[in-house]
Design a protein around this motif. Sequence first.
Motif, PDB file in Angstrom:
ATOM      1  N   TYR A  91       0.791  -1.230   0.000  1.00  0.00           N
ATOM      2  CA  TYR A  91       0.000   0.000   0.000  1.00  0.00           C
ATOM      3  C   TYR A  91       0.825   1.282   0.000  1.00  0.00           C
ATOM      4  N   TYR A  92       2.139   1.161   0.013  1.00  0.00           N
ATOM      5  CA  TYR A  92       2.977   2.361  -0.029  1.00  0.00           C
ATOM      6  C   TYR A  92       4.382   1.960  -0.452  1.00  0.00           C
ATOM      7  N   SER A  93       5.245   2.934  -0.687  1.00  0.00           N
ATOM      8  CA  SER A  93       6.627   2.667  -1.109  1.00  0.00           C
ATOM      9  C   SER A  93       7.526   2.535   0.122  1.00  0.00           C
ATOM     10  N   ILE A  94       8.038   1.338   0.331  1.00  0.00           N
ATOM     11  CA  ILE A  94       8.876   1.064   1.487  1.00  0.00           C
ATOM     12  C   ILE A  94      10.234   1.740   1.329  1.00  0.00           C
ATOM     13  N   GLU A  95      10.733   2.286   2.447  1.00  0.00           N
ATOM     14  CA  GLU A  95      12.077   2.836   2.511  1.00  0.00           C
ATOM     15  C   GLU A  95      12.881   2.057   3.548  1.00  0.00           C
ATOM     16  N   PRO A  96      14.229   2.128   3.468  1.00  0.00           N
ATOM     17  CA  PRO A  96      15.048   1.382   4.437  1.00  0.00           C
ATOM     18  C   PRO A  96      14.695   1.733   5.886  1.00  0.00           C
ATOM     19  N   GLY A 138       1.880   2.939  10.474  1.00  0.00           N
ATOM     20  CA  GLY A 138       0.718   2.436  11.173  1.00  0.00           C
ATOM     21  C   GLY A 138      -0.489   2.363  10.260  1.00  0.00           C
ATOM     22  N   GLU A 139      -1.462   1.534  10.629  1.00  0.00           N
ATOM     23  CA  GLU A 139      -2.706   1.456   9.862  1.00  0.00           C
ATOM     24  C   GLU A 139      -3.874   1.289  10.832  1.00  0.00           C
ATOM     25  N   PRO A 140      -4.104   2.316  11.685  1.00  0.00           N
ATOM     26  CA  PRO A 140      -5.230   2.235  12.620  1.00  0.00           C
ATOM     27  C   PRO A 140      -6.566   2.222  11.898  1.00  0.00           C
ATOM     28  N   ASP A 141      -7.531   1.598  12.516  1.00  0.00           N
ATOM     29  CA  ASP A 141      -8.889   1.581  11.989  1.00  0.00           C
ATOM     30  C   ASP A 141      -9.367   3.012  11.743  1.00  0.00           C
ATOM     31  N   TYR A 142     -10.021   3.229  10.632  1.00  0.00           N
ATOM     32  CA  TYR A 142     -10.432   4.582  10.251  1.00  0.00           C
ATOM     33  C   TYR A 142     -11.379   5.209  11.268  1.00  0.00           C
ATOM     34  N   ARG A 143     -12.016   4.386  12.115  1.00  0.00           N
ATOM     35  CA  ARG A 143     -12.961   4.889  13.114  1.00  0.00           C
ATOM     36  C   ARG A 143     -12.289   5.339  14.397  1.00  0.00           C
ATOM     37  N   LYS A 160      -3.341   8.241   3.473  1.00  0.00           N
ATOM     38  CA  LYS A 160      -4.541   7.901   2.708  1.00  0.00           C
ATOM     39  C   LYS A 160      -5.344   6.866   3.456  1.00  0.00           C
ATOM     40  N   GLU A 161      -6.540   6.626   2.985  1.00  0.00           N
ATOM     41  CA  GLU A 161      -7.354   5.548   3.531  1.00  0.00           C
ATOM     42  C   GLU A 161      -7.132   4.310   2.675  1.00  0.00           C
ATOM     43  N   ILE A 162      -7.030   3.160   3.329  1.00  0.00           N
ATOM     44  CA  ILE A 162      -6.776   1.910   2.615  1.00  0.00           C
ATOM     45  C   ILE A 162      -7.734   0.826   3.097  1.00  0.00           C
ATOM     46  N   GLN A 163      -7.918  -0.170   2.247  1.00  0.00           N
ATOM     47  CA  GLN A 163      -8.661  -1.372   2.620  1.00  0.00           C
ATOM     48  C   GLN A 163      -7.650  -2.495   2.666  1.00  0.00           C
ATOM     49  N   ILE A 164      -7.274  -2.920   3.886  1.00  0.00           N
ATOM     50  CA  ILE A 164      -6.241  -3.937   4.042  1.00  0.00           C
ATOM     51  C   ILE A 164      -6.888  -5.180   4.633  1.00  0.00           C
ATOM     52  N   ASN A 165      -6.934  -6.238   3.847  1.00  0.00           N
ATOM     53  CA  ASN A 165      -7.706  -7.434   4.193  1.00  0.00           C
ATOM     54  C   ASN A 165      -9.162  -7.009   4.439  1.00  0.00           C
ATOM     55  N   GLU A 166      -9.707  -7.270   5.616  1.00  0.00           N
ATOM     56  CA  GLU A 166     -11.095  -6.887   5.886  1.00  0.00           C
ATOM     57  C   GLU A 166     -11.183  -5.574   6.662  1.00  0.00           C
ATOM     58  N   LYS A 167     -10.091  -4.876   6.757  1.00  0.00           N
ATOM     59  CA  LYS A 167     -10.009  -3.688   7.603  1.00  0.00           C
ATOM     60  C   LYS A 167      -9.925  -2.412   6.772  1.00  0.00           C
TER      61      LYS A 167
END
Length: 214
Positions: A91-96, A138-143, A160-167
């Motif tokens: 979901y994003y560009s990884i950096e070292p 981090g990817e906390p729940d949008y709520r 940004k907002e993402i849909q990761i698996n069912e979250k």
Amino acid sequence: MAFECSITEESNRTISFRPVNEEDVPILHEWMHQKHIYPFWKLNLPLEEIKVWVKNSISSRHKRVFMGYLNNEPVCYVIGYDVRQDPIRHYYSIEPRDMGMHLLIGPRRLLNKEDGETIIRAMTLFLFEKFGANRMIGEPDYRNRIVIPILKKLGANVVKEIQINEKRAKLVIANRNDFHQNISDSNITSSFHLLNSPDHEWEVFNEAIKHGSS
């Protein structure tokens, strides 16, 4: 208890972190059934299943798990993980030296902006130093109306907002320099007694990738 980090505020409250062990199963089981936790973590499982989950988390080679204490009371659980071995990498560009973070605050009374900021600031500082990370992901729940504003106040950016698996989640990235700049006026002192160096931790992560370890 062998704490790897202790962070003391001007108010003399101290937040300390140590690795999780199997004796933490009962309190983690209790927390995972709290109304402010199970909708996000979805681990409101029987005790025996939590015991297996904790054992697997401790033995994992791509993440580290810690208990956090406020003075002498266990108050939080934090995971630092290698984003290269997690679905977040898509979901994003990884950096070292990007480090992923999951966190929860156990006691409901501490889930407020003041106590929450104290605990989350300490968690983040600990993980930056523990792993020598350049960025925390981090990817906390949008709520989550407590954690996301606190992370933003500490210098993180909601990308940004993402849909990761069912979250459905918010992708949040905190830069090391921005974080330290935002806490520079916090008047805190910290002491670290790391069990392993950051370089060693990354060597373990790299070996896990090389050998396909979980």
